[in-house]
Write a protein that holds these residues in place. Structure first.
Motif, short mmCIF file in Angstrom:
data_model
loop_
_atom_site.label_atom_id
_atom_site.label_comp_id
_atom_site.label_asym_id
_atom_site.label_seq_id
_atom_site.Cartn_x
_atom_site.Cartn_y
_atom_site.Cartn_z
N UNK A 137 -66.96 2.32 19.15
CA UNK A 137 -68.34 2.80 19.09
C UNK A 137 -68.74 2.92 17.63
N UNK A 138 -69.76 2.18 17.26
CA UNK A 138 -70.26 2.24 15.89
C UNK A 138 -71.47 3.16 15.88
N UNK A 139 -71.44 4.19 15.03
CA UNK A 139 -72.49 5.21 15.01
C UNK A 139 -73.05 5.35 13.60
N UNK A 140 -74.38 5.23 13.48
CA UNK A 140 -74.98 5.40 12.16
C UNK A 140 -76.45 5.82 12.31
N UNK A 141 -76.99 6.36 11.24
CA UNK A 141 -78.40 6.74 11.18
C UNK A 141 -79.02 6.09 9.96
N UNK A 142 -80.24 5.62 10.11
CA UNK A 142 -80.89 4.94 8.99
C UNK A 142 -82.36 5.33 8.92
N UNK B 118 -70.04 -0.80 21.42
CA UNK B 118 -71.23 0.03 21.62
C UNK B 118 -71.78 0.47 20.27
N UNK B 119 -73.09 0.34 20.10
CA UNK B 119 -73.75 0.73 18.85
C UNK B 119 -74.73 1.85 19.11
N UNK B 120 -74.57 2.95 18.38
CA UNK B 120 -75.53 4.05 18.40
C UNK B 120 -76.28 4.02 17.07
N UNK C 60 -78.06 -6.41 23.80
CA UNK C 60 -78.61 -5.73 24.97
C UNK C 60 -78.92 -4.27 24.63
N UNK C 61 -80.17 -3.90 24.72
CA UNK C 61 -80.58 -2.51 24.50
C UNK C 61 -80.34 -1.74 25.79
N UNK D 14 -86.15 12.14 15.74
CA UNK D 14 -85.45 10.88 15.53
C UNK D 14 -85.36 10.14 16.87
N UNK D 15 -85.03 8.86 16.81
CA UNK D 15 -84.88 8.03 18.01
C UNK D 15 -83.49 7.42 18.01
N UNK D 16 -82.82 7.49 19.15
CA UNK D 16 -81.51 6.87 19.33
C UNK D 16 -81.69 5.56 20.09
N UNK D 17 -81.20 4.48 19.50
CA UNK D 17 -81.11 3.18 20.17
C UNK D 17 -79.64 2.93 20.48
N UNK D 18 -79.36 2.70 21.75
CA UNK D 18 -77.98 2.49 22.18
C UNK D 18 -77.84 1.06 22.68
#
Length: 244
Positions: free
Chosen positions: A8-13, A174-176, A207-208, A217-221
């Motif tokens: 799972x890759x997790x980051x905020x930008x 999985x990307x957060x 695939x979103x 904030x908004x989380x896109x998974x």
């Protein structure tokens, strides 16, 4: 050979794609509710990984903050927080960093084999140093984590170089991706990813799987592999979440 860990890759930008500001001192992208969500995701993983530049720049603790989540892990026979993992090509890591000095958890440092002995001498008993060939690849790291450490779930938190390597090598399940409600606009600031040949293009779209608002904030998974654990929750506080 053991199956590679679920990644799972997790980051905020920022809106314009930056991980941080250019100046010293961490620029907070997330809010309290989202940071608690990240803490819950950390608690589910066997190991948390950041790059050496993140250790030097941000000095992260990489620990589960919630006392209840720590108790739940310990009651399951696990350490209170996941194993800490970092990777360095140069061996330049501050041995007094929080990575090495906080938390009663295993710590692993991957580096090129020629630098391993000297780096192990520097860090001493604070961490295990593992040399992986002349150049460390994320595939080799995952193979070692799965085969030698029994890691089944790995959370990767940055920085940009590490995120780029995992994404370009198609190793993320999985990307957060959290979008903060502001721009950075500083050319010297670190970007989320560097230029690379990524598997996801206009011809192969990611695939979103979920989009959620968490306060401001908004989380896109994104589901980035066939192993995507789509039945798991994103650990979102219901009082601060809107699903679109």
């Amino acid at each position: 050979m053991s199956e590679r860990p679920y990644v799972t890759l997790s980051c905020a930008m920022s809106i314009d794609g930056y991980l941080d500001g250019a100046d010293a001192g961490r620029l907070t992208m997330s809010n309290a509710a989202d940071l608690d969500r990240v803490d819950a995701v950390r608690a589910e993983n066997d190991a948390i990984m950041v790059g050496a530049s993140t250790v030097r720049r941000d000095d992260p603790r990489l620990l589960v903050k919630s006392a209840e989540r720590r108790r739940q892990r310990e009651s399951a026979g696990l350490t209170a927080s996941p194993t800490k993992v970092t990777v360095t090509s140069t061996g330049e890591l501050p041995v007094d960093a929080e990575f090495f000095t906080t938390g009663d958890v295993p710590r692993i440092v991957y580096c090129p084999q020629p630098r391993a002995r000297r780096l192990q001498t520097r860090v001493g008993s604070r961490a295990e140093v593992v040399g992986l060939g002349e150049r460390v690849t994320m595939t080799r790291v995952l193979d070692d984590l799965a085969g030698e450490r029994g890691v089944r779930r790995l959370m990767v938190e940055g920085g940009g170089t590490l995120l780029t390597q995992f994404l370009a090598d198609d190793l993320v399940d999985e990307l957060h991706l959290v979008i903060a409600p502001f721009f950075v606009g500083e050319p010297r600031a670190p970007r989320v990813v560097a230029p690379a040949r990524f598997p996801w293009t206009a011809a192969r779209r990611a695939e979103l799987a979920d989009t959620r608002q968490i306060g401001d904030v908004v989380l896109l998974r994104y589901a980035l592999s066939s192993r995507f654990a789509g039945t798991t929750s994103a650990h979102l506080p219901t009082e601060s979440v809107r699903t679109r």
